[in-house]
Design an enzyme around this catalytic site. Structure first.
Site, PDB file in Angstrom:
ATOM      1  N   LYS A  58      -6.944  25.911  38.946  1.00  0.00           N
ATOM      2  CA  LYS A  58      -7.668  25.961  37.680  1.00  0.00           C
ATOM      3  C   LYS A  58      -6.729  25.746  36.498  1.00  0.00           C
ATOM      4  O   LYS A  58      -7.079  25.048  35.534  1.00  0.00           O
ATOM      5  CB  LYS A  58      -8.409  27.300  37.566  1.00  0.00           C
ATOM      6  CG  LYS A  58      -9.588  27.403  38.520  1.00  0.00           C
ATOM      7  CD  LYS A  58     -10.114  28.816  38.667  1.00  0.00           C
ATOM      8  CE  LYS A  58     -11.223  28.855  39.715  1.00  0.00           C
ATOM      9  NZ  LYS A  58     -11.698  30.223  40.004  1.00  0.00           N
ATOM     10  N   GLN A  87     -10.723  36.161  38.333  1.00  0.00           N
ATOM     11  CA  GLN A  87     -10.777  35.621  39.693  1.00  0.00           C
ATOM     12  C   GLN A  87     -11.268  36.695  40.672  1.00  0.00           C
ATOM     13  O   GLN A  87     -10.735  37.801  40.713  1.00  0.00           O
ATOM     14  CB  GLN A  87      -9.394  35.117  40.112  1.00  0.00           C
ATOM     15  CG  GLN A  87      -9.366  34.481  41.483  1.00  0.00           C
ATOM     16  CD  GLN A  87     -10.199  33.217  41.550  1.00  0.00           C
ATOM     17  OE1 GLN A  87     -10.135  32.362  40.667  1.00  0.00           O
ATOM     18  NE2 GLN A  87     -10.987  33.097  42.608  1.00  0.00           N
ATOM     19  N   ASP A  90     -17.376  31.708  33.719  1.00  0.00           N
ATOM     20  CA  ASP A  90     -17.917  31.650  35.077  1.00  0.00           C
ATOM     21  C   ASP A  90     -19.434  31.754  35.121  1.00  0.00           C
ATOM     22  O   ASP A  90     -20.053  31.434  36.135  1.00  0.00           O
ATOM     23  CB  ASP A  90     -17.317  32.789  35.917  1.00  0.00           C
ATOM     24  CG  ASP A  90     -16.278  32.285  36.910  1.00  0.00           C
ATOM     25  OD1 ASP A  90     -16.333  31.098  37.269  1.00  0.00           O
ATOM     26  OD2 ASP A  90     -15.429  33.084  37.327  1.00  0.00           O
TER      27      ASP A  90
END
Length: 284
Positions: A53, A97, A120
């Site tokens: 990422k 994460q 997200d």
């Protein structure tokens, strides 16, 4: 034989668009779009995802901020960091994460992220906006958003099709079902308690497998000509496998995503798209 949907190629096109938008933002606002990535613990897979990422951010002209806690960190320290990132005007998106260590309440951590910076798309506000549809706005969960783009890339319409989603997680199964409904598909959601799974999946024009079990979807479970989207990422000593038996199902499907190289690249591309869109929507 089915046509393989190239997630890498499609994600590259999305990233080109993101890069152009990020450059536009920098010209208009005098700073780069910023994404903060928070990792807690030493999970090897998480480390790989975070590294990928960050590299994607760099390639698209997005400034990345990386924060890594060891597995013994207290939940309060993670919450304090998120509060600071919410207030940081350089940060347009925040990603924590997953998974988190067991001693940290995942829901509490995700709920602390400002919905406007929830890159997200996991915050309950953004999930609720997805459920409401229509004029409701907010970030859409990255993997489901990427799945819809993969399906649309085939040129086959979603409207009026029968879609079956195998899996009911909050991260993939439920939100992708909502997106398919918004695109006027008739949707069935299956799960571990579903009876006669094969009889249901064989009715699907669009089949999304998001269970996390290697090769749970076999050729005899797929309707000829169906579009099959494999979300599974299952590792064993011999490699990485999807939820779909690719070699068998590709002989039956009209379109099919591979693992790797299908949904995975699109998830990262949609994360970057959410971040840039969030930057433009903020008035700071």
């Amino acid at each position: 034989m089915g046509i393989v949907i190239d997630g890498k190629a499609l994600s590259a096109r999305v990233k080109d668009e993101v890069k152009a938008r990020a450059a536009e933002f920098e010209r208009e606002r005098g700073r780069k779009v910023g994404l903060a990535v928070v990792k807690v613990g030493d999970d090897p897979a998480s480390a790989i995802y975070v590294r990928n990422k960050i590299r994607a951010c760099e390639a698209c002209g997005i400034l990345s901020f990386s924060y890594c806690f060891d597995g013994g960190e207290k939940q309060s320290a993670v919450i304090e960091l998120i509060d600071a990132l919410n207030a940081d005007k350089r940060v347009d998106g925040i990603l924590v994460q997953l998974p988190l260590p067991k001693h940290i309440d995942e829901k509490a951590v995700l709920a602390r992220i400002s919905p406007a910076k929830d890159a997200d798309g996991f915050h309950t506000v953004n999930a609720g906006n997805l459920f409401l549809g229509g004029d409701a706005t907010g970030h859409i969960a990255c993997t489901p958003r990427g799945i819809i783009e993969l399906i649309k890339s085939t040129g086959e319409p979603i409207c009026g099709k029968r879609a079956v989603v195998v899996g009911r997680s909050n991260i993939v199964g439920k939100p992708v079902a909502m997106l398919l409904l918004q695109n006027d598909a008739t949707v069935t959601v299956c799960h571990s308690r579903t009876k006669d799974l094969k009889e249901i999946t064989r009715t699907a024009d669009i089949l999304v497998a998001a269970v996390g079990k290697k090769h749970i979807i076999t050729a005899d479970m797929v309707k000829r000509g169906a579009t099959v989207i494999d979300v599974g990422m299952n590792r064993d000593d011999s490699g990485l496998y999807g939820d779909v038996d690719f070699d068998g199902v590709k002989e039956i499907a009209g379109y099919i995503t591979p693992v790797p190289g299908g949904v995975g690249p699109m998830t990262i591309a949609m994360l970057l798209a959410n971040t840039v869109e969030g930057a433009f929507s903020r008035n700071e």
